[in-house]
Every structure is written in structure tokens, then in C-alpha cells.
Design a protein around this motif. Structure first.
Motif, PDB file in Angstrom:
ATOM      1  N   LEU A 260     -12.922   9.219  -0.978  1.00  0.00           N
ATOM      2  CA  LEU A 260     -13.417   7.905  -1.389  1.00  0.00           C
ATOM      3  C   LEU A 260     -14.950   7.892  -1.355  1.00  0.00           C
ATOM      4  O   LEU A 260     -15.599   7.352  -2.261  1.00  0.00           O
TER       5      LEU A 260
ATOM      6  N   ASN B 284      -3.544  10.259  -1.138  1.00  0.00           N
ATOM      7  CA  ASN B 284      -4.470   9.836  -0.084  1.00  0.00           C
ATOM      8  C   ASN B 284      -4.525   8.307  -0.078  1.00  0.00           C
ATOM      9  O   ASN B 284      -4.998   7.676  -1.023  1.00  0.00           O
TER      10      ASN B 284
ATOM     11  N   ASP C  43     -10.255  11.982   5.916  1.00  0.00           N
ATOM     12  CA  ASP C  43      -9.436  11.434   4.827  1.00  0.00           C
ATOM     13  C   ASP C  43     -10.184  10.412   3.984  1.00  0.00           C
ATOM     14  O   ASP C  43      -9.706   9.999   2.933  1.00  0.00           O
ATOM     15  N   HIS C  44     -11.327   9.966   4.477  1.00  0.00           N
ATOM     16  CA  HIS C  44     -12.133   9.008   3.701  1.00  0.00           C
ATOM     17  C   HIS C  44     -13.094   9.746   2.758  1.00  0.00           C
ATOM     18  O   HIS C  44     -13.713   9.118   1.920  1.00  0.00           O
TER      19      HIS C  44
ATOM     20  N   PRO D   9      -8.890   0.904  -2.439  1.00  0.00           N
ATOM     21  CA  PRO D   9      -9.443   0.460  -1.152  1.00  0.00           C
ATOM     22  C   PRO D   9     -10.249  -0.821  -1.278  1.00  0.00           C
ATOM     23  O   PRO D   9     -10.864  -1.087  -2.313  1.00  0.00           O
TER      24      PRO D   9
ATOM     25  N   ASP E  34     -16.464   1.784   4.305  1.00  0.00           N
ATOM     26  CA  ASP E  34     -16.415   2.781   3.241  1.00  0.00           C
ATOM     27  C   ASP E  34     -17.405   2.478   2.119  1.00  0.00           C
ATOM     28  O   ASP E  34     -18.001   3.384   1.546  1.00  0.00           O
TER      29      ASP E  34
ATOM     30  N   ARG F 292       0.819  -1.210   0.000  1.00  0.00           N
ATOM     31  CA  ARG F 292       0.000   0.000   0.000  1.00  0.00           C
ATOM     32  C   ARG F 292       0.860   1.271   0.000  1.00  0.00           C
ATOM     33  O   ARG F 292       0.385   2.360  -0.258  1.00  0.00           O
TER      34      ARG F 292
ATOM     35  N   ASN G  10      -6.354   6.292   1.320  1.00  0.00           N
ATOM     36  CA  ASN G  10      -7.704   5.729   1.173  1.00  0.00           C
ATOM     37  C   ASN G  10      -8.111   5.522  -0.275  1.00  0.00           C
ATOM     38  O   ASN G  10      -9.056   4.788  -0.552  1.00  0.00           O
TER      39      ASN G  10
END
Ligand code: ATP
Ligand code: MG
Length: 562
Positions: free
Chosen positions: A243, A186, A239-240, A192, A216, A137, A188
Motif C-alpha cells: 500500500l 493482501n 504487509d502495509h 484501505p 497509511d 473486508r 491492506n
């Protein structure tokens, strides 16, 4: 609906400003919010902040608020929590009407949308292990690496996803990931995970599913299905948000909800992480989720906090994006201020010392009139029996009093609240030198607590007639953790306050308290606000002290003002 709170001054904060702006500009026809608990534990005072915000906004702007269970993780969820959560929200004063939803209601639709992403080339099945996915990641400073399975064909992805659903593979063997950008700044957005394999029965869907959507993937889509306009969550989800928006943009959802973040409530002298609260319960460090020292709503309820005091606390804490720790003393202050207006007064002696009034005839007793609540004229008066033998608080007597002690001492006269002046003639000691009884005389001229000759006494103390007293156990509480900001690390148990519970047996209460009602706060004069514990029975009375009378919040504020 409506909580009927007396403090109705209009609330202003950045979220309410956004909602107001959206309604005025016609970007939303009406406001729809939701409170989305995960049913993996009981609600705590931090959740109360979120509940008051979501339901409060719906109420203030004429919209509605949904209760949505975010039940996407069957491994940690239990049916018992579902009912307890509903009970707690209702107790706090809010009502979702018919709008109770479960993320699991949407499992079929969410699955179809996952298929939609695969068909659009925007999702793929990854065979990497969890460790490999994590290792590839990247970090905040380094981009991630593309999975070797990222370029699978649509047909292969669809086939594998259907077989994941059918339960053909082991847990952890494969996941469905969104195909976004492994180089994104980012993390996320670095492909993801949208679905994982879990072979555990779900409290609602049973054995129907072998794959479950991630938070999410479920959250924003559930918001869209329900028509939520403003999806309010805590800052860790900021930060999500990209997404959240990416999924809404790339799916044929029926509405376009938006996410806004605010800071979590942190409260002094306690922990608000569900994981830590579970450890306290499972390790037997407290009596249970509703232990009156717990920051859970069920604990606060059992402790005697009125729900209106918690709503008032949420108002005063407000809603911002900055993190801070709110003093427990503020919560106590809210309870005290409310109960000062509403709670009836009673006399109760917690540490009894026997007093014999030598010149009061044996076998006689009389009713003394007492005021139920000096703050509320409508609360009326009551009768309290008085007789020759009474109890007073042990620390209302001193053999060798210091200069500023104005209560009872040898030769000294004090007022018994509502009753008579008494003078101490003798303190009877046992062989160990402990005082076991006081011998006093009373002045029959002072009935009602005033002397016809105008003489004054400096001290007024409360009392209970011995022959009429109800016996009770009384539980006094201190904070569960000693430090203002206890450690929340693995060593957090070391911060527990060993003196958080003080159980007093043989307390003496005025007889009316034998008929106290559950859930009705009462002030024990000079000792604080109390309520019946839920285990209390007429044969075995148990009271909890909600808060003492002394207001430490006023002190903290005075110190802050310097
Ligand atoms: P915890 O961290 O205690 O496990 P959580 O956030 O995982 O809590 P959820 O059941 O997912 O618990 O929370 C439901 C809602 O309550 C979420 O919208 C969450 O943001 C909010 N919430 C949880 N804790 C707090 C808090 N301390 N202050 C304000 N809101 C909170
Ligand atoms: Mg959560």
C-alpha cells in the motif's frame, strides 16, 4: 554531532548493507531517515532501538535523521508528550538539528493528494459503517465485497469529501477509501481507509480539521515530502508495504522513499506496549511514566541508566528480521560494564548494625584515605572520616557462622576497608534476642588495612562513621513483572512482581554522598550502582539502585554455553 561512544567498531546488518549498496550504486545521493513517534505516550526502550538505528545510520553514512511526530490521531494525542519525546531523544544522545517535523504540517498537501486520487478515479467516499466495512473486508481465505458506494461519480465524491472536511457529518458517517482491489490477497489493499471523520481538537491544528488521514496515508507521503530515502519500521508494517508503494506510485510526490522492516525489541520481565504502559500509569500500579521500574526512557533515566549504556545495548541487540526476547540482564550488564569504568566508589551501609570500637578513644576521629575508582587512576582519592562508633551491614556479622562465612563473627578479625583490622568481642542482644550492637577492638598497627606482622584476614567489609554519616532513603528495585515473558493480555496486571520495590530508610552513607550530584552514577561498594533520585534534596537524600554488582548476564551466557 556524534555521541562520542568509545565502541566504534563498524556495525553490519541487513539494513546498513542496503543503505551502503544504495549509496555506492548512486540510487541515493545521501541517506535520510526519520524517527516517527506517535505523541500518545512516552518513549520506551523499544523506541530506543529504533532511535539508535535511524539516527545511527544517518551519523555513520553522513546523512541526516528527522524527528517526525506522527500526529494524525487527535483523539489519543496530547501536547505534553511532544516535549517529553524530544527530551528523551536528546537525552539518548541524538540531535535532529532543524529537522523536526509533524505529519500535521502536511495536512493541506495530504488533502490535495486525496483530491488527486478522487479525480483520478482511485478513491471514493464510502457511507458504510465501520462494522459494515469490517464485515465486507473478507478474510485471509475469502475475498472482500465491493462497497455499494464504490461507483459514485467523481463529482459526488469531491462534493462529499469537501463537506466531510467542513465538518458537516458525524464521526463514522463516511470515510474516504482508496479504490484498489477488494479481491486482493493482501487485506491492506482491499480499498484501505485513507481519511476518517474525527471531531476532536488537535494539539497543533486546533479546530481546523474534521477529517484526519490514516497512518497509511500520512506516513509514506510525509516521507516523500521530507525527502526520506530509507523509511525504517517494525515488521508489523511489512504487509502495509504494497500500500505504501501503491500510494507513492499513484501520487505526484516529490521523491520515492522505500520502506524496510526490522523486528521489534522485546525485553524480558516487562511489557513494551504503550497501551499496557498507559494502564500501569493510569491504574496507579507505578508512580508514573518515570517510575524507575518502567521500561520508559524517562524511567531508565531516573533509575540511573547512562544513555551510553542504552546505546551500547542497542548495538549489541543488533537489527534483524527475526523475533526474539532479549534478557533484561543484558541491559543491566551494559550499564554495569560502563559504570564500572566511570563511576566513583563510595561506602554506604544499607542495613546498618552499630559497632563500638572500645579501645578507640572517645571524641577522637581521623581521616582515612580511599581510592575513588580503582579502574580509573585519574579519579584520584578522597578522605573518609573514621571514629569510635561505626555502622556495618547487618549481614556482615553472624553469631554462628557457617564454614564459608569469612566476615565478622564472635572472636573473629576482619579488615574495615581502607581503615583497620577489628575483632569482635561481644554481640549485644535485646530482650527479643536480636543483635543491636557489636563491641569490638581495633589494632592501631593496621592503619590502611595491613598488619605489619603480615597476618592475614579473610574478610574485608565496608563501614561508615556514625557521627559523620549522612542519612538517606535507598530504593532497591527488582523487575516489574515476575515472569520472563509476562502475559500482555487483559490479565497482564496479575503478572506484576509484588516485590519490585524495596524502600530502605535510615541508610548510613559516607558524608561525601550528601553532596552527590544529580545524574552522576556512583558505586556503593559491594552494593551496586546508585544515583540520586530526582526527588532527592540535601535535607532528604533519596538514592535509587540502578543495578546490583552481581552480573546475572554472565550466568545466563555461561548456562547457554552449557
Ligand atoms: P507501541 O506498540 O508501544 O504502542 P508504537 O509502534 O505504536 O509502539 P510509535 O510511537 O508509533 O509507537 O513508534 C515510533 C517508532 O518506534 C516506530 O517506527 C516503531 O516501529 C518504533 N518502535 C516502537 N516499538 C518498538 C520496539 N519495541 N522495537 C523497535 N522499534 C519500535
Ligand atoms: Mg504506532
Amino acid at each position: 554531532m556524534g555521541t562520542g561512544d568509545t565502541n566504534t567498531a563498524e556495525l553490519r546488518d541487513f539494513i546498513r548493507d542496503i543503505v551502503r549498496g544504495d549509496l555506492e550504486a548512486g540510487r541515493a545521493a545521501s541517506v535520510v531517515t526519520r524517527f516517527p513517534p506517535e505523541p500518545n505516550g512516552h518513549l520506551h526502550i523499544g523506541h530506543a532501538k529504533s532511535i539508535c538505528l535511524n539516527f545511527g545510520i544517518a551519523e555513520e553514512f553522513g546523512g541526516r535523521c528527522h524527528l517526525r511526530y506522527d500526529d494524525t490521531n487527535p483523539a489519543k494525542e496530547e501536547a505534553e508528550f511532544i516535549d517529553a519525546i524530544a527530551q528523551d531523544v536528546r537525552w539518548l544522545g541524538f540531535d535532529w538539528g532543524e529537522h523536526r517535523y509533524f505529519a500535521s504540517d502536511n495536512f493541506e498537501q495530504l488533502y490535495d493528494w486525496a483530491v488527486h486520487l478522487i479525480e483520478a478515479g482511485k478513491a471514493y467516499i464510502d457511507d458504510q459503517s465501520g462494522d459494515e466495512i469490517r464485515a465486507n473486508r473478507g478474510t485471509l481465505s475469502e475475498p472482500g465485497k465491493n462497497s455499494p458506494w464504490r461507483e459514485r461519480t467523481r463529482e459526488e465524491n469531491l462534493d462529499l469529501f469537501a463537506r466531510m472536511r467542513a465538518g458537516e457529518f458525524d464521526e463514522g458517517a463516511r470515510v474516504l477509501r482508496a479504490k484498489i482491489d477488494m479481491g486482493s490477497g493482501n487485506i491492506n489493499l482491499r480499498d484501505p481507509v485513507l481519511y476518517r471523520i474525527v471531531h476532536a481538537p488537535h494539539p497543533r491544528t486546533g479546530e481546523d480539521w474534521h477529517i484526519y488521514p490514516t497512518y497509511d496515508f500520512a506516513h509514506g507521503q510525509s516521507d516523500a515530502i521530507e525527502g526520506v530515502t530509507h523509511s525504517l519500521c517494525t515488521l508489523e508494517f511489512a504487509d502495509h508495504r504494497p500500500l505504501y508503494d501503491w500510494l507513492i506510485d499513484n501520487l505526484p510526490v516529490p521523491a520515492r522513499p522505500r520502506q524496510y522492516e526490522f523486528s521489534r525489541l522485546n525485553l524480558s520481565h516487562t511489557v513494551l506496549s504503550k497501551r499496557r504502559l498507559i494502564e500501569l500509569v493510569e491504574g496507579g500500579h507505578v508512580e508514573g511514566w518515570d517510575d524507575p521500574r518502567m521500561p520508559t526512557l524517562s524511567g531508565l533515566r531516573r533509575r540511573g541508566y547512562p544513555p551510553a549504556a542504552i546505546r551500547d545495548f542497542a548495538r549489541r541487540v543488533g537489527v534483524t528480521r527475526s523475533d526474539n526476547v532479549v534478557e533484561m540482564a543484558l541491559l543491566e550488564h551494559c550499564a554495569r560494564e560502563l559504570m564500572n569504568k566511570t563511576a566513583e566508589r563510595r561506602m554506604a551501609v544499607l542495613h546498618p548494625l552499630k559497632v563500638v570500637i572500645e579501645n578507640y578513644p572517645e571524641g577522637r576521629w581521623e581521616d582515612i584515605e580511599a581510592i575513588n575508582n580503582p579502574e580509573d587512576g585519574r579519579a584520584g582519592r578522597r578522605k573518609v572520616p573514621f571514629s569510635r562508633v561505626i555502622y556495618i551491614e547487618r549481614d556482615d556479622f553472624m553469631k554462628d557462622p557457617p564454614r564459608k562465612f569469612f566476615r565478622l563473627a564472635p572472636g573473629r578479625e576482619v579488615r574495615l576497608r581502607y581503615a583497620y583490622f577489628i575483632t569482635c568481642r561481644e554481640a549485644v542482644e535485646d530482650e527479643a534476642g536480636d543483635i543491636v550492637e557489636l563491641r569490638c577492638t581495633y589494632d592501631p598497627q593496621t592503619r590502611g588495612g595491613n598488619a605489619p606482622d603480615g597476618r592475614k584476614v579473610r574478610g574485608t567489609i565496608h563501614w561508615v562513621s556514625a557521627q559523620h554519616a549522612a542519612n538517606a532513603q535507598v530504593r532497591l528495585y527488582d523487575t516489574l513483572f515476575s515472569e520472563v515473558e509476562p502475559s500482555t493480555g487483559d490479565d497482564f496486571l496479575a503478572g506484576l512482581n509484588p516485590g519490585s520495590l524495596d524502600v530502605l530508610n535510615g541508610c548510613k552513607l559516607e558524608p561525601a554522598l550528601a553532596h552527590a550530584a544529580h545524574g552522576v552514577p556512583v558505586q556503593f561498594e559491594r552494593n551496586g550502582y546508585f544515583c540520586l533520585d530526582e526527588t532527592s534534596t540535601p535535607e532528604r537524600l533519596v538514592f535509587n539502585r540502578t543495578v546490583p554488582l552481581r552480573d546475572s548476564w554472565a550466568k545466563i551466557q555461561a548456562r547457554a554455553r552449557g
